[in-house]
Each structure stands twice: as structure tokens, then as C-alpha cells.
Design an enzyme around this catalytic site. Structure first.
Site, PDB file in Angstrom:
ATOM      1  N   SER A  48      17.699  18.196 -35.296  1.00  0.00           N
ATOM      2  CA  SER A  48      18.736  16.837 -35.094  1.00  0.00           C
ATOM      3  C   SER A  48      20.024  16.696 -36.147  1.00  0.00           C
ATOM      4  O   SER A  48      20.725  15.095 -36.011  1.00  0.00           O
ATOM      5  CB  SER A  48      16.960  15.717 -35.960  1.00  0.00           C
ATOM      6  OG  SER A  48      16.804  16.211 -37.026  1.00  0.00           O
ATOM      7  N   ASP A  86      17.039  25.415 -37.756  1.00  0.00           N
ATOM      8  CA  ASP A  86      16.848  25.320 -36.210  1.00  0.00           C
ATOM      9  C   ASP A  86      17.397  26.330 -35.091  1.00  0.00           C
ATOM     10  O   ASP A  86      18.551  26.611 -36.211  1.00  0.00           O
ATOM     11  CB  ASP A  86      17.094  23.859 -36.518  1.00  0.00           C
ATOM     12  CG  ASP A  86      15.364  23.201 -35.579  1.00  0.00           C
ATOM     13  OD1 ASP A  86      14.410  23.368 -35.867  1.00  0.00           O
ATOM     14  OD2 ASP A  86      15.714  21.720 -35.702  1.00  0.00           O
ATOM     15  N   LYS A 116      13.623  27.906 -36.780  1.00  0.00           N
ATOM     16  CA  LYS A 116      12.660  27.798 -36.012  1.00  0.00           C
ATOM     17  C   LYS A 116      12.625  27.000 -34.480  1.00  0.00           C
ATOM     18  O   LYS A 116      14.179  27.087 -34.525  1.00  0.00           O
ATOM     19  CB  LYS A 116      12.227  26.434 -36.706  1.00  0.00           C
ATOM     20  CG  LYS A 116      11.359  24.398 -35.850  1.00  0.00           C
ATOM     21  CD  LYS A 116      10.889  24.047 -36.808  1.00  0.00           C
ATOM     22  CE  LYS A 116      11.539  22.481 -35.980  1.00  0.00           C
ATOM     23  NZ  LYS A 116      11.831  22.435 -35.018  1.00  0.00           N
ATOM     24  N   GLU A 118      11.525  26.069 -30.752  1.00  0.00           N
ATOM     25  CA  GLU A 118      10.526  24.625 -30.262  1.00  0.00           C
ATOM     26  C   GLU A 118      10.287  25.336 -28.970  1.00  0.00           C
ATOM     27  O   GLU A 118      10.406  26.090 -27.407  1.00  0.00           O
ATOM     28  CB  GLU A 118      11.664  23.321 -29.139  1.00  0.00           C
ATOM     29  CG  GLU A 118      12.382  22.725 -30.249  1.00  0.00           C
ATOM     30  CD  GLU A 118      12.860  21.885 -29.831  1.00  0.00           C
ATOM     31  OE1 GLU A 118      12.938  21.053 -29.095  1.00  0.00           O
ATOM     32  OE2 GLU A 118      13.654  21.669 -30.918  1.00  0.00           O
ATOM     33  N   GLU A 185       5.081  17.691 -32.882  1.00  0.00           N
ATOM     34  CA  GLU A 185       5.868  16.065 -32.880  1.00  0.00           C
ATOM     35  C   GLU A 185       5.545  15.495 -32.060  1.00  0.00           C
ATOM     36  O   GLU A 185       4.681  16.103 -30.812  1.00  0.00           O
ATOM     37  CB  GLU A 185       6.772  16.841 -32.943  1.00  0.00           C
ATOM     38  CG  GLU A 185       8.360  15.250 -32.797  1.00  0.00           C
ATOM     39  CD  GLU A 185       9.369  15.704 -32.728  1.00  0.00           C
ATOM     40  OE1 GLU A 185       9.542  16.964 -33.097  1.00  0.00           O
ATOM     41  OE2 GLU A 185       9.700  14.344 -32.181  1.00  0.00           O
TER      42      GLU A 185
HETATM   43  O1  KIV Z   1      15.804  19.075 -35.626  1.00  0.00           O
HETATM   44  C1  KIV Z   1      14.291  17.912 -36.049  1.00  0.00           C
HETATM   45  O2  KIV Z   1      14.527  17.468 -37.357  1.00  0.00           O
HETATM   46  C2  KIV Z   1      13.236  18.198 -36.013  1.00  0.00           C
HETATM   47  C3  KIV Z   1      12.238  17.712 -36.035  1.00  0.00           C
HETATM   48  C4  KIV Z   1      12.038  16.488 -35.577  1.00  0.00           C
HETATM   49  C5  KIV Z   1      10.894  18.674 -37.054  1.00  0.00           C
HETATM   50  O3  KIV Z   1      12.914  19.226 -35.030  1.00  0.00           O
END
Ligand code: KIV
Length: 290
Positions: A48, A86, A116, A118, A185
């Protein structure tokens, strides 16, 4: 000795004890220090940052290099929280070996403890490859922002019986692939509660209601740092954007009026003559020119 970081096992033990798990995003050294000082046990260096830090209209342009740089800053700013970073768009979807190479880079150069990813059943084999190689992985299903164009916008997922069933199967597949936790989410409260009940690993919700094991929020949304849109699920904890704008307006007015800086904010000549060594003294931690 440096304090030891919170481990993925400690996060899982929190679920076992019925203890809720707070998590927020952070993208730089100073934010990370504040988050740690507030006692938050787990930080997400979220992609994000593409939206809130870099000003893109999605997370799609974010690169592995961006994530490495911001992750390293967050790691430098903290001692105890578990840092999850991420994996950005197309750094893991192509094949498991590319995913493994990029996860290695994020952990080795970015210093995070976990990555993380997706996606649901389709990415489960990739998660399995990473976890088999010793990488700690957090999953992320429901609204998956990297697929915004396929999903047709940032909308609530899993509202029909069929899509809810699909998300339950996704959640189970990710747990079976070895993920230590799962972000849910923007899904209905009832579905998030059911997934949380059915999984042994902790669920971390964002816009998924109060029944998940933990909550994560984008720091900028939660603290009201932007002046524009704020998602309804972010809560109402602060309006830092407004506070900063007010402070900057007063600063601008003071500079224009000659009211800033005052003598108290200035440096004066010693009564004794200036020597080379007094000239070298720095009034700030950054260096004499700041
Ligand atoms: O990138 C991010 O901030 C996220 C959150 C919305 C969980 O993946």
C-alpha cells in the site's frame, strides 16, 4: 544484548490464548519507531506504500526494490515487533522459483522476518515452496488489491454463498500450505468469523469485522494522515493530516510575518572570538548545514 523480536510462534500462541493481535503498516524508520513505542507486536511493510507514499493509484507499480528499501528502514527503526513485508505484484505469481528468489531478497536485504502474498488456492503451491524452504509466509485473501482490475474495483468480496465457499476453501488451502497467519480483507463479518473458527492459524482482518484474531490497518488511514478519502473500516483514531495542515499554515503565516524564527530558535555568536573548533559544532544530529 538486543531484545529478541516477536516470533511467528508467539503470534500463533496469541490466538491459542484468545488474545487479540494488533498490527499496522509502517513504511519508514520514524513511523516504525512510533508503532513499536505504542506496543504493536507486528508491523506490515505493505505494498500500500504504492498508494500512500508513492502516489500511484494502485499497488501494481510497486517493485521488489521499493519493498526492500522500505522494509530495511522499518527494521532499522524497531527492535521487537515481527516485521512482515509484502511481496509486490509479479514478484511471486510467475513461478515458485522466482517467488523464492524474491522472498530471499526481501528477507536478506530488507531484513523482514516474513513475507505476505495475495491469493487463494492458486498461490497455495507457491506458499508451499516458500515454507518448505524455511520462509515464514502470511496469506491474504478477500479483496486482494494487486488484482484490482480483475476484481473490477476495491469492493467487498465473498458476499454470495458461492464466493464465500470459495474463500473458505482458499483459507484452508493457505493454512495447509504452511502459512503462519492469514489476512482477510473486506469480507462480510459472518464469513470472517467462520474462517477464523475453522482455521488454527490466526486471521488478521481489515474491513472484516470484529471476530478475526487480529486487526491490521494502513497507518495513513488509521491516523487520518491524508486529507482526502478515508475508508470506513479505518476507525477514527486521529486526524493527523488536518493537524499537520494547521501547523504548516501557522508556520507559513509566521515566516511571512517575520515572527519565525525568534531569538529562542536561533544561534548566537559567543562573546569570545569565533574559533575553528566552535564553527565545527553541529546544532542538529544531521550535520551543521541543517
Ligand atoms: O499493503 C497493505 O497495506 C496490505 C493491507 C491492506 C493488509 O496488504
Amino acid at each position: 544484548m538486543r531484545p529478541r523480536r516477536i516470533t511467528t510462534h508467539k503470534i500463533q500462541a496469541m490466538k491459542a490464548r484468545g488474545e487479540r493481535i494488533p498490527m499496522v503498516t509502517a513504511y519508514d524508520y520514524t513511523q516504525a519507531q512510533i508503532v513499536e513505542a505504542a506496543g504493536i507486536p507486528m508491523i506490515l511493510v505493505g505494498d500500500s506504500l504504492g498508494n500512500v507514499v508513492l502516489g500511484f493509484d494502485s499497488t501494481i507499480p510497486v517493485t521488489v526494490e521499493d519493498m526492500v528499501r522500505h522494509s530495511a528502514a522499518v527494521v532499522r527503526g524497531t527492535e521487537t515487533p515481527l516485521i512482515v513485508v509484502d511481496m509486490p505484484f509479479m514478484s511471486y505469481q510467475v513461478d515458485a522459483e522466482t517467488a523464492l528468489r524474491n522472498a530471499g531478497k526481501l528477507l536478506q536485504e530488507g531484513g523482514a522476518q516474513a513475507v505476505k502474498l495475495e491469493g487463494g488456492q492458486a498461490v497455495a503451491p507457491i506458499i508451499r515452496r516458500l515454507t518448505d524452504a524455511g520462509v515464514a509466509v502470511m496469506g491474504h485473501i478477500g479483496l486482494t488489491p494487486q488484482s484490482v482490475h480483475k476484481l473490477g474495483g476495491y469492493r467487498v468480496q465473498g458476499k454470495t454463498n458461492r464466493s464465500a465457499e470459495e474463500l473458505i476453501e482458499d483459507a484452508i488451502a493457505i493454512q495447509e500450505a504452511g502459512a503462519f497467519a492469514l489476512v482477510l480483507e473486506l469480507i462480510p463479518v459472518e464469513l470472517a468469523a467462520e474462517i477464523t473458527e475453522r482455521l488454527d492459524i490466526p486471521t488478521i482482518g481489515i474491513g472484516a469485522g470484529p471476530h478475526t484474531d487480529g486487526q491490521v490497518q494502513v497507518l495513513y488511514d488509521m491516523l487520518g494522515m491524508s486529507l482526502g478519502f478515508k475508508p470506513k473500516h479505518a476507525g477514527d483514531y486521529a486526524k493527523l493530516g488536518e493537524t499537520a495542515k494547521d501547523a504548516l499554515e501557522r508556520y507559513g503565516d509566521d515566516v511571512k510575518a517575520g515572527a519565525f524564527p525568534t531569538s529562542a530558535q536561533s544561534f548566537h555568536l559567543d562573546k569570545s572570538p569565533v574559533t575553528d573548533s566552535s564553527r565545527r559544532e553541529s546544532p542538529t544530529p544531521y550535520g551543521s548545514s541543517r
